[in-house]
Design an enzyme around this catalytic site. Structure first.
Site, PDB file in Angstrom:
ATOM      1  N   ILE A   1       0.880  -1.165   0.000  1.00 19.86           N
ATOM      2  CA  ILE A   1       0.000   0.000   0.000  1.00 19.86           C
ATOM      3  C   ILE A   1       0.912   1.207   0.000  1.00 19.86           C
ATOM      4  O   ILE A   1       1.682   1.405   0.949  1.00 19.86           O
ATOM      5  CB  ILE A   1      -0.924   0.009   1.237  1.00 19.86           C
ATOM      6  CG1 ILE A   1      -1.779  -1.251   1.274  1.00 19.86           C
ATOM      7  CG2 ILE A   1      -1.786   1.268   1.240  1.00 19.86           C
ATOM      8  CD1 ILE A   1      -2.550  -1.435   2.572  1.00 19.86           C
TER       9      ILE A   1
ATOM     10  N   CYS B   1       4.563  -2.375   3.112  1.00 21.04           N
ATOM     11  CA  CYS B   1       5.053  -3.362   2.146  1.00 21.04           C
ATOM     12  C   CYS B   1       4.149  -4.587   2.109  1.00 21.04           C
ATOM     13  O   CYS B   1       3.477  -4.917   3.085  1.00 21.04           O
ATOM     14  CB  CYS B   1       6.462  -3.798   2.510  1.00 21.04           C
ATOM     15  SG  CYS B   1       7.683  -2.484   2.442  1.00 21.04           S
TER      16      CYS B   1
ATOM     17  N   GLU C   1       5.082  -7.680   2.143  1.00 24.68           N
ATOM     18  CA  GLU C   1       5.543  -8.673   3.117  1.00 24.68           C
ATOM     19  C   GLU C   1       4.978  -8.383   4.503  1.00 24.68           C
ATOM     20  O   GLU C   1       4.518  -9.283   5.204  1.00 24.68           O
ATOM     21  CB  GLU C   1       7.078  -8.706   3.193  1.00 24.68           C
ATOM     22  CG  GLU C   1       7.742  -9.101   1.899  1.00 24.68           C
ATOM     23  CD  GLU C   1       8.142  -7.913   1.032  1.00 24.68           C
ATOM     24  OE1 GLU C   1       9.165  -7.995   0.364  1.00 24.68           O
ATOM     25  OE2 GLU C   1       7.412  -6.890   1.028  1.00 24.68           O
TER      26      GLU C   1
ATOM     27  N   CYS D   1      12.527  -5.440   1.924  1.00 27.82           N
ATOM     28  CA  CYS D   1      13.288  -4.246   2.297  1.00 27.82           C
ATOM     29  C   CYS D   1      13.823  -4.401   3.721  1.00 27.82           C
ATOM     30  O   CYS D   1      13.511  -5.367   4.426  1.00 27.82           O
ATOM     31  CB  CYS D   1      12.407  -3.007   2.187  1.00 27.82           C
ATOM     32  SG  CYS D   1      11.171  -2.858   3.493  1.00 27.82           S
TER      33      CYS D   1
ATOM     34  N   CYS E   1      11.123  -4.792   6.478  1.00 28.37           N
ATOM     35  CA  CYS E   1      10.514  -6.129   6.480  1.00 28.37           C
ATOM     36  C   CYS E   1      11.472  -7.163   7.063  1.00 28.37           C
ATOM     37  O   CYS E   1      11.066  -8.035   7.836  1.00 28.37           O
ATOM     38  CB  CYS E   1      10.107  -6.524   5.069  1.00 28.37           C
ATOM     39  SG  CYS E   1       8.738  -5.542   4.417  1.00 28.37           S
TER      40      CYS E   1
END
Length: 133
Positions: free
Chosen positions: A46, A55, A57, A88, A91
């Protein structure tokens, strides 16, 4: 179908890049994770104008936690062009903080070659490991 093919397929099912409003877009990146209990959870990115997005994930992880689980076995993220993407830093950090064995989470790098990497290889000498007893 292998576990990785199943995860890739489940992530592709929810991937649907769309404009929600003039400030929010979603679905360009999707993710699927497999828990140690054998359940699959998915999520999409989003993106927001005010940087409060999330993210794919982390959305999959949020779904997993909402459903009472917290131990990830495998995770895959799919970019808008269908290629595999790595999680990233945010995450990676969240995943490491979930469990003392999170370093063993397997992350897909290449579906065709079945190439993977462990989270601990992306975050060597992680700062919080000694906090787990």
């Amino acid at each position: 179908m292998s576990e990785w093919e199943k995860l890739y397929s489940e992530a592709k099912k929810v991937q649907n890049n769309r404009v929600i409003s003039p400030f929010v877009e979603a679905g360009g990146v999707s993710a699927a994770l497999l828990t140690k209990n054998g359940n699959i959870y998915t999520g999409v990115c989003i993106d927001t104008a005010c940087s409060l997005g999330m993210c794919a994930e982390r959305n999959a992880i949020a779904s997993m936690i909402t459903n009472g689980e917290s131990k990830i076995k495998k995770i895959v993220a799919i970019m808008s062009n269908g290629e595999i993407g790595l999680p990233c830093g945010a995450c990676r950090e969240l995943m490491m903080q979930l469990d003392k064995d999170s370093g063993d989470i397997e992350i897909l790098l290449d579906l065709e070659k079945n190439k993977t990497i462990f989270l601990k290889d992306l975050l060597p000498n992680w700062w919080g490991q000694n906090k787990f007893k």
